[in-house]
Design a protein around this motif. Structure first.
Motif, mmCIF file in Angstrom:
data_model
loop_
_atom_site.group_PDB
_atom_site.id
_atom_site.type_symbol
_atom_site.label_atom_id
_atom_site.label_comp_id
_atom_site.label_asym_id
_atom_site.label_seq_id
_atom_site.Cartn_x
_atom_site.Cartn_y
_atom_site.Cartn_z
ATOM 1 N N LEU A 43 0.826 -1.209 0.000
ATOM 2 C CA LEU A 43 0.000 0.000 0.000
ATOM 3 C C LEU A 43 0.863 1.263 0.000
ATOM 4 O O LEU A 43 0.573 2.229 -0.707
ATOM 5 C CB LEU A 43 -0.921 -0.002 1.228
ATOM 6 C CG LEU A 43 -1.858 1.179 1.375
ATOM 7 C CD1 LEU A 43 -2.958 1.109 0.332
ATOM 8 C CD2 LEU A 43 -2.445 1.205 2.773
ATOM 9 N N VAL A 44 1.954 1.237 0.743
ATOM 10 C CA VAL A 44 2.820 2.410 0.857
ATOM 11 C C VAL A 44 3.737 2.560 -0.359
ATOM 12 O O VAL A 44 3.962 3.678 -0.835
ATOM 13 C CB VAL A 44 3.656 2.321 2.163
ATOM 14 C CG1 VAL A 44 4.705 3.406 2.214
ATOM 15 C CG2 VAL A 44 2.748 2.411 3.365
ATOM 16 N N THR A 45 4.261 1.455 -0.877
ATOM 17 C CA THR A 45 5.278 1.548 -1.925
ATOM 18 C C THR A 45 4.726 1.454 -3.345
ATOM 19 O O THR A 45 5.404 1.859 -4.284
ATOM 20 C CB THR A 45 6.336 0.447 -1.740
ATOM 21 O OG1 THR A 45 5.702 -0.833 -1.774
ATOM 22 C CG2 THR A 45 7.090 0.636 -0.443
ATOM 23 N N GLU A 46 3.537 0.929 -3.526
ATOM 24 C CA GLU A 46 3.007 0.763 -4.879
ATOM 25 C C GLU A 46 2.832 2.101 -5.620
ATOM 26 O O GLU A 46 3.094 2.161 -6.825
ATOM 27 C CB GLU A 46 1.689 -0.014 -4.858
ATOM 28 C CG GLU A 46 1.213 -0.438 -6.215
ATOM 29 C CD GLU A 46 2.196 -1.344 -6.955
ATOM 30 O OE1 GLU A 46 2.199 -1.292 -8.192
ATOM 31 O OE2 GLU A 46 2.938 -2.095 -6.305
ATOM 32 N N PRO A 47 2.420 3.190 -4.962
ATOM 33 C CA PRO A 47 2.362 4.467 -5.697
ATOM 34 C C PRO A 47 3.717 4.922 -6.240
ATOM 35 O O PRO A 47 3.783 5.657 -7.221
ATOM 36 C CB PRO A 47 1.841 5.463 -4.653
ATOM 37 C CG PRO A 47 1.087 4.631 -3.694
ATOM 38 C CD PRO A 47 1.807 3.314 -3.635
ATOM 39 N N VAL A 49 6.123 2.638 -7.256
ATOM 40 C CA VAL A 49 6.516 1.663 -8.271
ATOM 41 C C VAL A 49 5.622 1.739 -9.513
ATOM 42 O O VAL A 49 6.088 1.533 -10.636
ATOM 43 C CB VAL A 49 6.498 0.235 -7.669
ATOM 44 C CG1 VAL A 49 6.792 -0.813 -8.720
ATOM 45 C CG2 VAL A 49 7.481 0.136 -6.520
ATOM 46 N N GLN A 50 4.350 2.055 -9.335
ATOM 47 C CA GLN A 50 3.383 2.002 -10.431
ATOM 48 C C GLN A 50 3.753 2.864 -11.641
ATOM 49 O O GLN A 50 3.612 2.397 -12.777
ATOM 50 C CB GLN A 50 1.986 2.371 -9.916
ATOM 51 C CG GLN A 50 0.908 2.249 -10.959
ATOM 52 C CD GLN A 50 0.831 0.866 -11.572
ATOM 53 O OE1 GLN A 50 1.000 -0.141 -10.890
ATOM 54 N NE2 GLN A 50 0.599 0.794 -12.869
ATOM 55 N N PRO A 51 4.234 4.100 -11.491
ATOM 56 C CA PRO A 51 4.609 4.870 -12.694
ATOM 57 C C PRO A 51 5.709 4.196 -13.510
ATOM 58 O O PRO A 51 5.659 4.207 -14.747
ATOM 59 C CB PRO A 51 5.097 6.208 -12.137
ATOM 60 C CG PRO A 51 4.474 6.312 -10.800
ATOM 61 C CD PRO A 51 4.326 4.915 -10.295
ATOM 62 N N LEU A 73 13.961 -0.315 -10.742
ATOM 63 C CA LEU A 73 14.162 1.044 -11.231
ATOM 64 C C LEU A 73 13.706 2.069 -10.198
ATOM 65 O O LEU A 73 14.380 3.082 -9.979
ATOM 66 C CB LEU A 73 13.415 1.234 -12.552
ATOM 67 C CG LEU A 73 13.641 2.536 -13.288
ATOM 68 C CD1 LEU A 73 15.118 2.712 -13.627
ATOM 69 C CD2 LEU A 73 12.806 2.570 -14.547
ATOM 70 N N ALA A 74 12.590 1.809 -9.541
ATOM 71 C CA ALA A 74 12.116 2.719 -8.491
ATOM 72 C C ALA A 74 13.125 2.794 -7.350
ATOM 73 O O ALA A 74 13.407 3.881 -6.824
ATOM 74 C CB ALA A 74 10.759 2.255 -7.971
ATOM 75 N N PHE A 75 13.687 1.665 -6.983
ATOM 76 C CA PHE A 75 14.692 1.632 -5.917
ATOM 77 C C PHE A 75 15.935 2.423 -6.323
ATOM 78 O O PHE A 75 16.477 3.208 -5.540
ATOM 79 C CB PHE A 75 15.047 0.179 -5.591
ATOM 80 C CG PHE A 75 15.840 0.015 -4.340
ATOM 81 C CD1 PHE A 75 15.231 0.064 -3.103
ATOM 82 C CD2 PHE A 75 17.210 -0.195 -4.390
ATOM 83 C CE1 PHE A 75 15.965 -0.090 -1.943
ATOM 84 C CE2 PHE A 75 17.953 -0.353 -3.238
ATOM 85 C CZ PHE A 75 17.324 -0.299 -2.011
#
Length: 88
Positions: A43-47, A49-51, A73-75
């Motif tokens: 719930l916290v990290t998906e926003p 990662v999603q883009p 890539l988000a990391f």
């Protein structure tokens, strides 16, 4: 004042890095991926990662890949932002 802002933003970036790392580790285990902690991490990290996921879904070669490049890539972007922040 500027030092406080850098400290707070840097701390937030490190917290997000930790949450992403914890999500990655928990996804490896069946028991971990069914827990409420894992749901919270998603719930916290998906926003974040999603883009990257929607951007990488446009590349045909990555659609069927079992490895989540968007997550990685988000990391890496978080790490790069942290480095840029500390160079200011």
């Amino acid at each position: 004042m500027n030092t406080i802002v850098v400290y707070v933003v840097g701390s937030l970036l490190r917290i997000l890095e930790f949450l992403l790392f914890a999500r990655a580790i928990m996804s490896w285990f069946v028991q971990g991926s069914a827990s409420q902690i894992y749901e919270f991490l998603c719930l916290v990290t998906e926003p974040l990662v999603q883009p990257f996921r929607s951007l990488l879904s446009r590349i045909d070669a990555l659609r069927g890949c079992p490895f989540d490049f968007a997550f990685m890539l988000a990391f890496l972007v978080l790490i790069a932002l942290e480095q840029i922040l500390y160079m200011l």
